[in-house]
Motif scaffolding. Structure first.
Motif, PDB file in Angstrom:
ATOM      1  N   CYS A 398       0.861  -1.180   0.000  1.00 56.77           N
ATOM      2  CA  CYS A 398       0.000   0.000   0.000  1.00 56.77           C
ATOM      3  C   CYS A 398       0.899   1.232   0.000  1.00 56.77           C
ATOM      4  CB  CYS A 398      -0.883  -0.025   1.245  1.00 56.77           C
ATOM      5  SG  CYS A 398      -1.710   1.542   1.578  1.00 56.77           S
ATOM      6  N   CYS A 401       0.585   2.703   3.643  1.00 57.22           N
ATOM      7  CA  CYS A 401       0.955   1.889   4.813  1.00 57.22           C
ATOM      8  C   CYS A 401       2.191   1.034   4.588  1.00 57.22           C
ATOM      9  CB  CYS A 401      -0.194   0.973   5.212  1.00 57.22           C
ATOM     10  SG  CYS A 401      -1.786   1.792   5.290  1.00 57.22           S
ATOM     11  N   CYS A 439      -5.927  -2.300   0.496  1.00 51.78           N
ATOM     12  CA  CYS A 439      -5.071  -2.414   1.678  1.00 51.78           C
ATOM     13  C   CYS A 439      -5.890  -2.948   2.854  1.00 51.78           C
ATOM     14  CB  CYS A 439      -4.498  -1.046   2.015  1.00 51.78           C
ATOM     15  SG  CYS A 439      -3.609  -1.020   3.574  1.00 51.78           S
ATOM     16  N   CYS A 442      -5.813   0.346   5.538  1.00 49.31           N
ATOM     17  CA  CYS A 442      -6.499   1.625   5.329  1.00 49.31           C
ATOM     18  C   CYS A 442      -7.579   1.555   4.257  1.00 49.31           C
ATOM     19  CB  CYS A 442      -5.498   2.720   4.974  1.00 49.31           C
ATOM     20  SG  CYS A 442      -4.836   2.578   3.300  1.00 49.31           S
TER      21      CYS A 442
HETATM   22 ZN   LIG Z   1      -2.914   1.164   3.490  1.00 46.13          ZN
END
Ligand SMILES: [Zn+2]
Ligand SMILES: [Zn+2]
Length: 732
Positions: A398, A401, A439, A442
């Protein structure tokens, strides 16, 4: 019984019967009945079985059949190691998807196993590339990840520029790509490593604790893979006071140390080498291809860091970095002592290290006093690969992240079944339906990891799936109640090349105990018994297609039958020795079965007990019958003991010897009665043959069971193992 032995007829008949009554299904738990798990290793889906498989599974099958006849509840099944390069290469050659190739391959092999008379529980068979199976490989990856047993590190991999793909070591021949013959080069790629170091000491204790339980070859192999080195370590200090713990197994020559050599994988090296120039050179050496390179002292890369530590006697010891350390002591730092070690001498000469100046014997204020220490050669290994035929690593990338693990509830991360690798690139990277995801942290758009798990990772837990009924495997695996029922298993049968897998599997069992699902395995060992067999050779050479000396089990089954093939691999050598395959051995075993059949056919079931009567009371006859009885009792006792110790060559020879004695008795009784054997003696012969049939059953199950049925002494179900005077209780 037919008068002549017809292997094909006998084997077809028996196998149909076993199938009809589902003879080898795993029994449900029964109070008072011991649960015995017998495990043979999982073959690659290589297309068809070879004589090495026949040997391995005949040993396992004989042991499993024996335990079943003893009345134990036996789990004996098989799985296929189906991911990875062998299947991928076969699929490329056949221009099909590995999934299709694997399917065809294991179906044919299963058919061969059945024709060999192996008593697998067919309902518990598994294939490592099935979704039901690899979801748990992914689960294990996530569990290891949570437990801190996985880390990412740059490592060298072979790369072909024209195929745009990483290559496995065996795809590189003389530095060239197997597919396009262009030169390959090493590139740095981030790889996932499995941290096994935390369990090495416990693995060693496990070996010690199984001294009487695992056979010698297994023990020796486990110790060799562990690679324990005993010595001393001491803390030495550099100019700025920093300390480095150095190891040596040359305790008596400590004072002769000339340098310190550190593995490029030493965990503290980063902290030590702070100078920018030295760091750059360290990176160079790490990229220098040393993982595949020559490790001899003459040519192994060595980097002089320019740093030094002070020895206890005041001598300055330069700090060198070299992968030469790893293969001998693991990722550590060692003292270089040319006076005690030839390769240390070579390295000192190569670097033109100055002769040591005589130093004044001072106090031991420089560094700590030596203390006893241990190093292990076994170390962490990479478990990821950049190929498409493997379990996808359950991670997503991601932008916000970074790298995020997939939730265990979202497993499996499915591998497209219609992938057709060509040997070029990684087809997973071109599949949007695979790549695009969101993801797990998130929710933003994210990409799936395209690296897959090496099949060595699947292997880490291949000793476990058959313990779980197939119907339950979608829901539960490691914490299924049947794991506690069958583990630890009674017996592992593995080949001489399987010691490394066993070692890493033992570490996995310990990790699964600590993670939770296998907490009942207190010592973290999943097998109480282990036997390691050697390979099959012909004329002293390893069998290989290349040498053109491959024996085809299909041809053997057709020509002489499965029972003869089974006896040949058992009779030819002790399991712990290499088996030299010869056609004489085949003929010898085939003749035994033919003679036995033709002898038994007219003599079974023998006269009824009443018909035999008590007419022949002559001392000579009574003595003769007593002798036959004692031969039978002795044979049963010996074969039982042989099976307990998995000494199957001895067991087969004892069965063959009993047949000679029965024939001998028969001939003498016939001669003594002018060519007409008395009913009592004929009855004794039939009894002896019925016993022999049961003793033969683990090894040649088709003939054994046919003779037993012809003796009319059983009820059509599995024959019980003969009672022996002193039942052996050793757990092999
Ligand atoms: Zn993420
Ligand atoms: Zn290429």
């Amino acid at each position: 019984m037919e008068a002549q032995y017809d292997a094909a007829a006998v084997e077809t008949r028996r196998q149909a019967d076993w199938r009809a009554r589902d003879a080898y299904a795993t029994p449900p738990p029964t109070p008072g009945r011991p649960d015995v798990y017998v495990k043979s290793v999982c073959p690659f889906t290589s297309g068809h079985i070879h004589v090495g498989h026949v040997r391995s599974y005949t040993i396992g099958d004989a042991y499993a059949r024996y335990r079943r006849m003893r009345g134990d509840a036996v789990l004996f099944s098989i799985g296929f190691d189906a991911f990875g390069l062998p299947a991928e290469l076969a699929a490329i050659a056949n221009r099909e998807s590995p999934a299709d190739w694997v399917q065809r391959s294991y179906e044919y092999m299963l058919d061969q196993f059945e024709r060999m008379g192996f008593s697998f529980d067919w309902d518990r068979v598994f294939v490592s590339s099935d979704e039901q199976q690899y979801r748990w490989s992914q689960w294990l990856f996530l569990a290891f990840h949570e437990a801190g047993m996985l880390y990412q590190e740059e490592a060298n991999v072979d790369w072909c520029d024209s195929c745009q793909t990483t290559l496995a070591a065996l795809q590189v021949e003389d530095g060239r790509c197997w597919r396009c013959s262009n030169p390959t080069r090493l590139i740095r790629r981030k790889q996932w490593f499995l941290r096994i170091s935390a369990y090495l000491e416990e693995n060693e204790r496990g070996i010690d604790a199984h001294e009487e339980l695992w056979d010698k070859p297994s023990m020796t192999a486990q110790r060799a893979i562990l690679g324990r080195v005993d010595g001393v370590e001491l803390d030495l200090h550099g100019a700025d006071g920093q300390s480095l713990t150095c190891f040596t197994d040359q305790i008596d020559q400590l004072g002769q140390a000339r340098f310190v050599m550190v593995s490029p994988r030493h965990p503290e090296l980063e902290a030590w080498v702070v100078d920018r120039e030295a760091r750059e050179r360290l990176e160079e050496i790490r990229q220098g291809g040393w993982e595949r390179g020559d490790r001899s002292a003459e040519s192994v890369p060595v980097l002089d860091t320019g740093l030094a530590v002070t020895a206890p006697n005041g001598a300055e010891l330069p700090i060198l970095v070299s992968p030469a350390v790893d293969g001998r002591y693991g990722p550590t730092a060692v003292l270089g002592i040319p006076a005690a070690d030839e390769s240390d001498g070579v390295i000192a000469r190569r670097l033109e290290l100055p002769k040591p100046e005589p130093v004044e014997a001072t106090s031991t204020s420089n560094g700590s006093a030596p203390r006893p220490a241990v190093r292990y050669r076994a170390g962490d290994f990479a478990i990821s690969r950049q190929r498409s035929w493997g379990a996808p690593i359950p991670m997503v990338h991601c932008d916000a992240c970074g790298m995020v693990p997939v939730s265990k509830d979202d497993l499996p991360v499915r591998l497209p079944r219609d992938l057709k690798p060509t040997g070029e690139g990684n087809p997973l990277a071109e599949r949007a339906d695979f790549l695009d995801t969101s993801c797990t942290s998130c929710g933003a758009d994210a990409r799936r990891e395209t690296d897959t798990l090496d099949r060595h990772f699947d292997d880490l837990w291949m000793w476990l799936p058959t313990a779980v009924p197939r119907g339950d495997r979608d829901e539960r695996m490691f914490d299924h109640p049947e794991c506690a029922r069958w583990l630890p298993g009674a017996m592992l049968i593995h080949g001489a090349d399987g010691g490394g897998y066993f070692f890493d599997q033992r570490i996995t069992a310990k990790a699964l105990r600590d993670i939770g699902p296998l907490r009942h395995l207190e010592d973290g060992e999943q097998f109480t018994g282990a036997v390691m067999h050697e390979m099959v050779t012909q004329d002293g050479r390893k069998m290989s297609k290349h040498l053109g000396n491959v024996v085809d089990p299909d041809e053997l089954m057709k020509r002489v039958g499965a029972d003869t093939t089974r006896l040949t691999v058992l009779d030819g050598a002790r399991p712990r020795r290499a088996l030299n395959w010869t056609e004489n051995g085949v003929q010898h075993c085939n003749k035994f079965l033919r003679d036995l059949w033709e002898f038994a056919a007219p003599r079974l079931p023998g006269p009824a007990a009443e018909a035999a009567g008590e007419s022949d009371e002559r001392e000579e006859s009574v003595q003769r019958r007593k002798k036959l009885e004692s031969w039978c009792a002795a044979a049963a006792e010996k074969v039982t003991e042989d099976l307990e110790q998995v000494e199957l060559q001895r067991a087969v020879k004892n069965v063959m010897r009993l047949f000679d004695r029965i024939k001998d008795f028969d001939a003498k009784a016939t001669r003594a009665n002018r060519g007409q054997i008395p009913a009592e003696d004929a009855r004794a012969v039939a009894e002896a043959l019925a016993l022999l049939a049961r003793l033969l059953m683990p090894f040649a199950p088709h003939v054994g069971e046919e003779l037993w049925l012809a003796s009319e002494r059983g009820d059509g179900s599995l024959a019980p193992w003969p009672e022996v005077n002193a039942p052996a209780t050793t757990p092999a």
